[in-house]
Design a protein around this motif. Structure first.
Motif, mmCIF file in Angstrom:
data_model
loop_
_atom_site.group_PDB
_atom_site.id
_atom_site.type_symbol
_atom_site.label_atom_id
_atom_site.label_comp_id
_atom_site.label_asym_id
_atom_site.label_seq_id
_atom_site.Cartn_x
_atom_site.Cartn_y
_atom_site.Cartn_z
ATOM 1 N N ALA A 142 2.416 6.618 -7.103
ATOM 2 C CA ALA A 142 1.508 7.658 -7.581
ATOM 3 C C ALA A 142 2.142 9.044 -7.494
ATOM 4 O O ALA A 142 1.872 9.915 -8.317
ATOM 5 C CB ALA A 142 0.213 7.625 -6.775
ATOM 6 N N SER A 156 -2.961 4.203 0.582
ATOM 7 C CA SER A 156 -2.083 4.657 -0.497
ATOM 8 C C SER A 156 -2.446 6.051 -0.981
ATOM 9 O O SER A 156 -1.565 6.846 -1.335
ATOM 10 C CB SER A 156 -2.123 3.669 -1.664
ATOM 11 O OG SER A 156 -3.430 3.576 -2.195
ATOM 12 N N GLU A 157 -3.743 6.364 -1.001
ATOM 13 C CA GLU A 157 -4.153 7.690 -1.469
ATOM 14 C C GLU A 157 -3.583 8.781 -0.583
ATOM 15 O O GLU A 157 -3.078 9.804 -1.074
ATOM 16 C CB GLU A 157 -5.679 7.783 -1.504
ATOM 17 C CG GLU A 157 -6.192 9.098 -2.061
ATOM 18 C CD GLU A 157 -7.706 9.141 -2.177
ATOM 19 O OE1 GLU A 157 -8.253 10.236 -2.408
ATOM 20 O OE2 GLU A 157 -8.338 8.072 -2.031
ATOM 21 N N THR A 200 0.833 -1.203 0.000
ATOM 22 C CA THR A 200 0.000 0.000 0.000
ATOM 23 C C THR A 200 0.872 1.259 0.000
ATOM 24 O O THR A 200 0.616 2.213 -0.741
ATOM 25 C CB THR A 200 -0.932 0.011 1.220
ATOM 26 O OG1 THR A 200 -1.735 -1.164 1.209
ATOM 27 C CG2 THR A 200 -1.842 1.229 1.205
ATOM 28 N N GLY A 229 1.290 4.265 -3.018
ATOM 29 C CA GLY A 229 1.250 5.709 -2.823
ATOM 30 C C GLY A 229 2.508 6.394 -3.318
ATOM 31 O O GLY A 229 2.449 7.459 -3.934
ATOM 32 N N GLU A 268 -0.887 11.607 -1.643
ATOM 33 C CA GLU A 268 -1.284 13.005 -1.489
ATOM 34 C C GLU A 268 -0.259 13.773 -0.657
ATOM 35 O O GLU A 268 0.102 14.913 -0.989
ATOM 36 C CB GLU A 268 -2.658 13.076 -0.831
ATOM 37 C CG GLU A 268 -3.147 14.497 -0.569
ATOM 38 C CD GLU A 268 -4.434 14.543 0.246
ATOM 39 O OE1 GLU A 268 -4.875 15.665 0.582
ATOM 40 O OE2 GLU A 268 -4.981 13.476 0.570
#
Length: 350
Positions: A96, A313-314, A89, A93, A318
């Protein structure tokens, strides 16, 4: 501290198992080193340049791989304590955000699965364990999975003393199966005490830098350096990089802050090897300060765990994107169009 990080920390504390939160949050001794970490960066002030073309500001760098950002993820253990997917996870992130990630040898997901979740180069952190064959096997596996460097942790001949209340003395909610995810394939079939076998060695020496390099054929970055003479000795022994770290205040309490140690180490090694730093970095301004003092990359420990626990992960992605954006904005205001424009003249303690 960045407002987003403060929010993530508060959300993480509410979401995490109390024993896991205590284990990951506390430092050693009286926790003075932990408490001083961020304040040490805050003592610096910035000296911006003016009339520089900063229409386009780049945070890209090449450091044992190409990275869109110099703000990355330091190695921390047992991510599954905070989120079921664990390091996979976290890696999702990081991918991304295009951020560097250093994978801990105490990861709770298989190295190969973590590597498959990353979009770019990554490094592997290793302890020299009492059974050297386990360390060698892990380094070789990491190299086969695509790691571009080995981070040899050098400041843990013994685990730091972390005082606990009776309520904090319960075992962590982590099975041996999870804790040994990447080690179990390399352990002897019959052994009385697995944990003693994989405990860190106390007889580390400079010769182990070369040993680690030979184990996987990768450059070795020595992590846990706080003195200029140690940094020079490591470079002479074959280190390809120096990582200024006090282990997040979890080892020797009252150890000097990384913000204080960084300038003398950069001055000592010069351009011979790159220097990485972690410890107390909580916003883009801290990162800019560290880069101006000579660090090539700035790594985050606890903030990544806060994001992981708060939103998976988001939230990890972020947070990394937000801090890089803040760094880019601060660079522009300081008159730096690229990381190479940052130097010691940009910061002062006066």
């Amino acid at each position: 501290m960045h407002e987003l990080l403060r929010e993530l920390r508060d959300r993480a504390e509410r979401a995490a198992d109390p024993d896991s939160w205590s284990y990951l949050s506390r430092g050693s001794g009286d926790q003075r080193t932990v408490g001083e970490a961020h304040d040490a960066w805050d003592r610096y002030r910035l000296r911006p340049r003016v009339l520089r073309d900063v229409e386009d500001v780049s945070t890209e760098l090449d450091l044992f791989g190409h990275w869109p950002s110099p703000i990355g993820i330091a190695p921390t253990a047992f991510h599954a304590l905070l989120e079921a997917g664990g390091e996979v996870t976290t890696a999702t992130g990081a991918a991304a955000a295009g951020a560097p990630m250093v994978v801990s040898s105490r990861a709770t997901r298989r190295l190969e699965d973590i590597a498959a979740s990353l979009a770019g180069p990554w490094w592997f952190q290793a302890y020299l364990m009492r059974d050297r064959s386990v360390t060698a096997a892990l380094i070789e596996r990491a190299a086969d999975a695509g790691a571009t460097a080995v981070v040899l942790t050098a400041d843990t001949p013994y685990v730091g003393h972390r005082a606990r209340t009776a309520a904090q003395a319960r075992p962590l909610p982590l099975s041996d199966e999870q804790a040994l995810t990447n080690m179990r394939d390399h352990l002897p079939a019959e052994v009385d005490d697995i944990w003693e076998l994989i405990d860190q060695r106390a007889d580390l020496s400079l010769a182990d830098i070369g040993w680690a390099a030979r184990a996987g054929g990768l450059p070795v970055i020595v992590k846990g350096v706080l003195r200029a003479d140690d940094a020079l000795a490591c470079v002479r022994a074959g280190a390809s990089g120096i990582w200024v770290s006090n282990h997040g205040g979890r080892q020797l309490d009252r150890a000097v802050s990384t913000a204080a140690a960084l300038p003398e180490i950069v001055a000592a090694v010069g351009d011979s090897v790159p220097v990485v730093v972690d410890g107390g970095v909580r916003d883009g301004y801290d990162a800019l300060t560290a880069l101006a003092l000579g660090a090539r990359a700035v790594m985050l420990g606890r903030p990544v765990l806060w994001a992981l626990a708060a939103g998976g992960s988001e939230a990890v992605g972020e947070m990394l994107v937000e801090l890089t954006a803040e760094l880019r904005h601060a660079m522009g205001l300081a008159g730096a169009a690229c990381l190479g424009d940052l130097d010691r003249s940009v910061v002062t303690t006066g």
